[in-house]
Design a protein around this motif. Sequence first.
Motif, short mmCIF file in Angstrom:
data_model
loop_
_atom_site.label_atom_id
_atom_site.label_comp_id
_atom_site.label_asym_id
_atom_site.label_seq_id
_atom_site.Cartn_x
_atom_site.Cartn_y
_atom_site.Cartn_z
N ILE A 161 10.99 4.65 -1.39
CA ILE A 161 11.20 3.34 -2.01
C ILE A 161 12.08 2.40 -1.18
O ILE A 161 11.86 1.20 -1.18
CB ILE A 161 11.79 3.51 -3.44
N ARG A 162 13.06 2.95 -0.46
CA ARG A 162 13.93 2.10 0.37
C ARG A 162 13.42 1.98 1.81
O ARG A 162 13.98 1.24 2.60
CB ARG A 162 15.34 2.69 0.42
N ARG A 163 12.37 2.74 2.15
CA ARG A 163 11.83 2.71 3.51
C ARG A 163 10.30 2.62 3.44
O ARG A 163 9.58 3.45 3.99
CB ARG A 163 12.27 3.95 4.29
N LEU A 164 9.82 1.61 2.79
CA LEU A 164 8.39 1.46 2.57
C LEU A 164 7.65 1.13 3.87
O LEU A 164 8.21 0.49 4.77
CB LEU A 164 8.11 0.35 1.55
N SER A 165 6.40 1.57 3.93
CA SER A 165 5.54 1.24 5.06
C SER A 165 4.61 0.10 4.66
O SER A 165 3.67 0.30 3.88
CB SER A 165 4.70 2.46 5.46
N PRO A 166 4.87 -1.12 5.15
CA PRO A 166 3.97 -2.23 4.78
C PRO A 166 2.54 -1.99 5.24
O PRO A 166 1.60 -2.38 4.55
CB PRO A 166 4.61 -3.44 5.47
N GLU A 167 2.39 -1.32 6.39
CA GLU A 167 1.04 -1.02 6.87
C GLU A 167 0.31 -0.12 5.89
O GLU A 167 -0.88 -0.28 5.61
CB GLU A 167 1.10 -0.36 8.25
N GLY A 168 1.04 0.89 5.39
CA GLY A 168 0.44 1.81 4.42
C GLY A 168 0.04 1.11 3.15
O GLY A 168 -1.02 1.39 2.57
N ILE A 169 0.88 0.18 2.70
CA ILE A 169 0.55 -0.57 1.50
C ILE A 169 -0.66 -1.46 1.72
O ILE A 169 -1.61 -1.48 0.91
CB ILE A 169 1.76 -1.43 1.05
N LEU A 170 -0.67 -2.17 2.83
CA LEU A 170 -1.79 -3.08 3.12
C LEU A 170 -3.10 -2.32 3.29
O LEU A 170 -4.18 -2.84 2.99
CB LEU A 170 -1.48 -3.90 4.37
N ALA A 212 10.00 -5.21 5.29
CA ALA A 212 8.73 -4.76 4.71
C ALA A 212 8.31 -5.69 3.58
O ALA A 212 7.13 -6.07 3.48
CB ALA A 212 8.86 -3.33 4.20
N MET A 213 9.27 -6.09 2.74
CA MET A 213 8.94 -6.98 1.63
C MET A 213 8.52 -8.35 2.15
O MET A 213 7.66 -9.01 1.55
CB MET A 213 10.14 -7.09 0.68
N ASP A 214 9.12 -8.79 3.28
CA ASP A 214 8.73 -10.08 3.87
C ASP A 214 7.28 -10.05 4.33
O ASP A 214 6.54 -11.02 4.16
CB ASP A 214 9.64 -10.41 5.06
N ILE A 215 6.88 -8.92 4.92
CA ILE A 215 5.49 -8.79 5.39
C ILE A 215 4.52 -8.86 4.22
O ILE A 215 3.48 -9.51 4.28
CB ILE A 215 5.31 -7.47 6.17
N LEU A 216 4.88 -8.19 3.11
CA LEU A 216 4.02 -8.21 1.93
C LEU A 216 3.94 -9.61 1.34
O LEU A 216 2.89 -10.05 0.86
CB LEU A 216 4.55 -7.22 0.89
N GLN A 217 5.07 -10.33 1.39
CA GLN A 217 5.08 -11.70 0.88
C GLN A 217 4.18 -12.59 1.74
O GLN A 217 3.43 -13.42 1.22
CB GLN A 217 6.50 -12.25 0.88
N GLU A 218 4.25 -12.40 3.05
CA GLU A 218 3.39 -13.17 3.96
C GLU A 218 1.91 -12.87 3.73
O GLU A 218 1.05 -13.73 3.93
CB GLU A 218 3.76 -12.87 5.41
N ALA A 219 1.63 -11.64 3.29
CA ALA A 219 0.25 -11.26 3.01
C ALA A 219 -0.22 -11.76 1.65
O ALA A 219 -1.37 -11.52 1.26
CB ALA A 219 0.11 -9.74 3.08
N ALA A 220 0.65 -12.46 0.94
CA ALA A 220 0.32 -13.07 -0.36
C ALA A 220 -0.08 -12.03 -1.41
O ALA A 220 -0.94 -12.30 -2.26
CB ALA A 220 -0.76 -14.12 -0.20
N ILE A 221 0.55 -10.86 -1.35
CA ILE A 221 0.30 -9.84 -2.37
C ILE A 221 1.33 -10.02 -3.49
O ILE A 221 2.54 -10.00 -3.21
CB ILE A 221 0.40 -8.42 -1.80
N PRO A 222 0.91 -10.23 -4.72
CA PRO A 222 1.88 -10.41 -5.81
C PRO A 222 2.76 -9.16 -5.98
O PRO A 222 2.26 -8.03 -5.93
CB PRO A 222 0.99 -10.62 -7.04
#
Length: 289
Positions: A77-86, A104-114
């Motif tokens: 939870i504190r070391r999420l993989s944005p690539e894995g999520i995407l 990681a959270m910035d990358i997800l925000q840039e990807a426009a994932i709610p």
Amino acid sequence: MTFFQILRSFRAPIGGIFAAALAVSAQAEEEPNRIVAVGGAITEIVFALGEEDRLVARDTTSNHPEAARELPDIGYIRRLSPEGILSVDPDLIISLEGAGPPEAMDILQEAAIPVVEIPEGFTGDAVVAKITAVSEALGVPEKGAALSEKVSNDLAKAKAATAGLEEKRVLFILSLANGRVMAAGQNSSAQGIIELAGAVNAASGFEGYKPITEEAILASNADVILLMERSGPMGITNEQIFSNPALAATPAGQNNAVVRLDGMMMLGFSVRTAEAVTSLATALNQAGS
């Protein structure tokens, strides 16, 4: 009225740009069905609501129920993989407060994932608030209300097991390495469950989980040592605990009073918290007797 509803109110055929807008808006208003759950408490709630078929991934702390382990793991939870999520193409992330790292959270925000962030908390009310927030994020508030009522009733029943523990002093140890005792202080999930079980956190003067000195251990006057149930390299044996002179000198050490519980059940503050309260209170009553 939403744009989608306004377009639907027209009785004439809708073509061209209006048809395209209608399709886009309809897609936006569909309930998300590719959800990533971040935080064991979140995953347990999603399963308890009967919405687990919408999950496409979970974080490492999401180890209950057993079926959750079959989902792809996108990291701690504190070391999420944005690539894995995407890679699982989610249309919603439901995350417990404090997920990260920020990059990681910035990358997800840039990807426009709610992303819906669920507040953390270590009380019975906090558990109900989590259930309500998750059910609303999933669009199933009625299920959330029913589950909240059940969990609230379970917590009320669990109080019966906590009688007589008001003076019991409990020291929660997170880790024990190289002679350093990492214990739970104020505003921690460990203190929350100890207090829900009717007992007292023996550690004081600090917040969260921190190393404590031998003097602080002796001053804790702990009646019981509380641990997460772990095996392998992460496990802590009684022998390791009481080879520490300060721990051995406490009432817990003199009475060999050690309690171990499933970590996620005990510290997750989710749908199993009432079970954790009953199990801990029962074990505390028996410890050292």
